[in-house]
Scaffold this motif. Structure first.
Motif, PDB file in Angstrom:
ATOM      1  N   THR A  72       0.849  -1.187   0.000  1.00 17.52           N
ATOM      2  CA  THR A  72       0.000   0.000   0.000  1.00 17.52           C
ATOM      3  C   THR A  72       0.884   1.235   0.000  1.00 17.52           C
ATOM      4  O   THR A  72       0.449   2.321   0.321  1.00 17.52           O
ATOM      5  CB  THR A  72      -0.914   0.017   1.242  1.00 17.52           C
ATOM      6  OG1 THR A  72      -0.086  -0.150   2.381  1.00 17.52           O
ATOM      7  CG2 THR A  72      -1.955  -1.050   1.192  1.00 17.52           C
ATOM      8  N   THR A  73       2.155   1.060  -0.374  1.00 18.11           N
ATOM      9  CA  THR A  73       3.061   2.200  -0.256  1.00 18.11           C
ATOM     10  C   THR A  73       3.201   3.022  -1.537  1.00 18.11           C
ATOM     11  O   THR A  73       3.646   4.146  -1.493  1.00 18.11           O
ATOM     12  CB  THR A  73       4.464   1.773   0.211  1.00 18.11           C
ATOM     13  OG1 THR A  73       4.955   0.825  -0.725  1.00 18.11           O
ATOM     14  CG2 THR A  73       4.441   1.200   1.592  1.00 18.11           C
ATOM     15  N   ALA A  74       2.835   2.451  -2.701  1.00 18.66           N
ATOM     16  CA  ALA A  74       2.902   3.260  -3.922  1.00 18.66           C
ATOM     17  C   ALA A  74       1.865   4.375  -3.784  1.00 18.66           C
ATOM     18  O   ALA A  74       0.797   4.142  -3.236  1.00 18.66           O
ATOM     19  CB  ALA A  74       2.595   2.394  -5.136  1.00 18.66           C
ATOM     20  N   ASP A  75       2.131   5.545  -4.270  1.00 21.96           N
ATOM     21  CA  ASP A  75       1.296   6.750  -4.084  1.00 21.96           C
ATOM     22  C   ASP A  75       0.568   6.709  -2.731  1.00 21.96           C
ATOM     23  O   ASP A  75      -0.634   6.772  -2.626  1.00 21.96           O
ATOM     24  CB  ASP A  75       0.314   6.974  -5.251  1.00 21.96           C
ATOM     25  CG  ASP A  75      -0.713   5.852  -5.414  1.00 21.96           C
ATOM     26  OD1 ASP A  75      -0.587   4.828  -4.729  1.00 21.96           O
ATOM     27  OD2 ASP A  75      -1.630   6.029  -6.212  1.00 21.96           O
ATOM     28  N   TYR A  76       1.382   6.615  -1.684  1.00 19.14           N
ATOM     29  CA  TYR A  76       0.832   6.347  -0.362  1.00 19.14           C
ATOM     30  C   TYR A  76       0.020   7.472   0.227  1.00 19.14           C
ATOM     31  O   TYR A  76      -0.767   7.259   1.129  1.00 19.14           O
ATOM     32  CB  TYR A  76       1.955   5.945   0.600  1.00 19.14           C
ATOM     33  CG  TYR A  76       2.968   7.049   0.856  1.00 19.14           C
ATOM     34  CD1 TYR A  76       3.980   7.309  -0.063  1.00 19.14           C
ATOM     35  CD2 TYR A  76       2.913   7.817   2.007  1.00 19.14           C
ATOM     36  CE1 TYR A  76       4.904   8.314   0.168  1.00 19.14           C
ATOM     37  CE2 TYR A  76       3.833   8.813   2.239  1.00 19.14           C
ATOM     38  CZ  TYR A  76       4.828   9.065   1.309  1.00 19.14           C
ATOM     39  OH  TYR A  76       5.724  10.052   1.543  1.00 19.14           O
ATOM     40  N   ALA A  77       0.224   8.691  -0.230  1.00 15.82           N
ATOM     41  CA  ALA A  77      -0.514   9.786   0.389  1.00 15.82           C
ATOM     42  C   ALA A  77      -1.076  10.708  -0.681  1.00 15.82           C
ATOM     43  O   ALA A  77      -0.471  10.923  -1.723  1.00 15.82           O
ATOM     44  CB  ALA A  77       0.393  10.553   1.331  1.00 15.82           C
TER      45      ALA A  77
ATOM     46  N   ASP B 184      -1.583   4.070   5.513  1.00 14.98           N
ATOM     47  CA  ASP B 184      -2.818   3.286   5.400  1.00 14.98           C
ATOM     48  C   ASP B 184      -3.035   2.369   6.601  1.00 14.98           C
ATOM     49  O   ASP B 184      -4.162   2.199   7.066  1.00 14.98           O
ATOM     50  CB  ASP B 184      -2.802   2.435   4.126  1.00 14.98           C
ATOM     51  CG  ASP B 184      -3.015   3.288   2.875  1.00 14.98           C
ATOM     52  OD1 ASP B 184      -3.359   4.475   3.029  1.00 14.98           O
ATOM     53  OD2 ASP B 184      -2.819   2.760   1.769  1.00 14.98           O
ATOM     54  N   HIS B 185      -1.970   1.783   7.113  1.00 15.81           N
ATOM     55  CA  HIS B 185      -2.153   0.880   8.254  1.00 15.81           C
ATOM     56  C   HIS B 185      -2.448   1.648   9.530  1.00 15.81           C
ATOM     57  O   HIS B 185      -3.208   1.176  10.370  1.00 15.81           O
ATOM     58  CB  HIS B 185      -0.957  -0.054   8.386  1.00 15.81           C
ATOM     59  CG  HIS B 185      -0.943  -1.082   7.300  1.00 15.81           C
ATOM     60  ND1 HIS B 185      -1.860  -2.107   7.255  1.00 15.81           N
ATOM     61  CD2 HIS B 185      -0.201  -1.181   6.176  1.00 15.81           C
ATOM     62  CE1 HIS B 185      -1.657  -2.821   6.163  1.00 15.81           C
ATOM     63  NE2 HIS B 185      -0.651  -2.284   5.478  1.00 15.81           N
TER      64      HIS B 185
END
Ligand code: FES
Ligand SMILES: [Fe+2]
Length: 358
Positions: free
Chosen positions: A14-19, A168-169
């Motif tokens: 879930t880290t690609a384009d995370y924010a 996300d987590h």
């Protein structure tokens, strides 16, 4: 009620384009920003300095001198200009270059050509928010989050923790109703054996959703402290802001949590609690301790989770306990799409009732 398929498998990362860009992020508690001082905070991989000018207005600048790149945090701020510690260049709170001490008599320099990037900031309810757009010139199209109006007489405490996990987590942990009996079980809160069946009504609300006003579960001892028959409403909005509003008779308690990515694998979690009951105020140190313990339990469990996530396992989100987490991911996708397509955001959350045991 089920919404969509009852298991959603989440991709390994879930880290690609995370924010997301184009939203207000919680930066720091306003009390941490003393006049004439600068506080460095890293948000979304950008090193920033926060300050408060002589009029009291907060500002945020890129923490890098445009001359030779030294962080501005090592310089000084006199309430009017930030002065770099290396060659003394001065910058206004809006980032404009105002002085180069080494310029000799008659040496012309176009000050307009150099600037430190900055972002819009707001102070509200004792919190400092920063609007991170695609660039420094993007202006916010909506206001920073506010707590509900609880009158003029209230007290508040703040807590900041760094969670060693992706945004996300941290957010999904915040909205997850099923971990309470396992992560937050303790004698003073609730016994782990006291899971009750819950049915809660949810409705879409600004950039997120709201669990509409209802009586909280009777197995939460903390709610009993506020007296009367308390009712609570919990709202969530992007990028990661949760506001819980408890009413008990004439008294009110509000908790605001702001989740802000430091980088792809580290997340800042800020929490503010406001209350109107004078009898709780002598208990302030105890409340601060409880708040810190609580948030620490959430941090400790995601810290353990990261050990497993380094192996990139697929994750399975189930109905209904993980439905808010699914909504969060949907909200993020829709927000990013709407921005990319230059259209209005369409809230994907349905008006529905979710059921779970906790
Ligand atoms: S590096 Fe900042 S003034 Fe030279
Ligand atoms: Fe929690």
């Amino acid at each position: 009620m089920s919404t969509g398929s009852d298991i959603e498998t989440l991709g390994p990362s879930t880290t690609a384009d995370y924010a997301l860009r184009g939203l207000w992020y919680y930066a720091l508690p306003a009390g941490a920003l003393k006049p004439r001082s600068m506080v460095p905070v890293t948000i979304m991989g950008e090193d920033l300095i926060f300050g408060r000018d002589d009029t009291g207005a907060p500002f945020a600048l890129n923490d890098s001198c445009p001359h030779r790149g030294i962080p501005l945090r090592f310089g000084r701020f006199d309430g009017k200009t930030v002065q770099c510690c290396y060659h003394g260049w001065r910058f206004a709170p809006d980032g404009r270059l105002t002085e180069i001490p080494s310029l000799a008599e008659g040496q012309a320099f176009d000050y307009g050509r150099v600037r430190v990037a900055g972002y819009p900031c707001r102070e509200a309810d004792g919190n400092i928010w920063i609007f991170l757009g695609n660039d420094r010139d993007e202006m916010p199209d909506r206001d920073a989050p506010r707590i509900p109006d609880i009158g003029a007489n209230f007290h508040r405490i703040f807590e900041t923790q760094v969670f060693p996990c992706p945004l996300d987590h941290a957010v999904m942990g915040l909205m997850d109703p099923a971990h309470g009996p396992f992560v937050h079980a303790s004698w003073w809160w609730r016994p782990s054996t006291s899971a009750h069946e819950k049915a809660k009504h949810f409705a879409p609300s600004e950039l997120g959703f709201t669990m509409t006003r209802h009586k909280p579960s009777s197995n939460s001892r903390l709610y009993k402290l506020v007296g009367g028959a308390p009712e609570t409403e919990i709202s969530f909005r992007l990028p990661g802001v949760r506001i819980e509003h408890i009413r008990a008779g004439r008294h009110q308690v509000v908790s605001l949590t702001g989740v802000t990515p430091i980088g792809p694998k580290e997340t800042l979690v800020n929490q503010a609690i406001y209350w109107t009951m004078p009898f709780l105020t002598p208990l302030r140190p105890v409340l601060a301790r409880v708040m810190s313990t609580f948030l620490g339990q959430d941090r400790d469990v995601v810290t353990k989770q990261q050990i497993g996530l380094t192996r990139n396992p697929p994750l399975r989100l189930i109905d209904d306990a993980d439905t808010p987490a699914k909504w969060y991911l949907k909200l993020k996708r829709e927000f990013a799409r709407a921005r990319a397509e230059g259209r209005d955001f369409v809230n994907p959350v349905p008006d529905t009732t979710l059921r779970w045991k906790s």
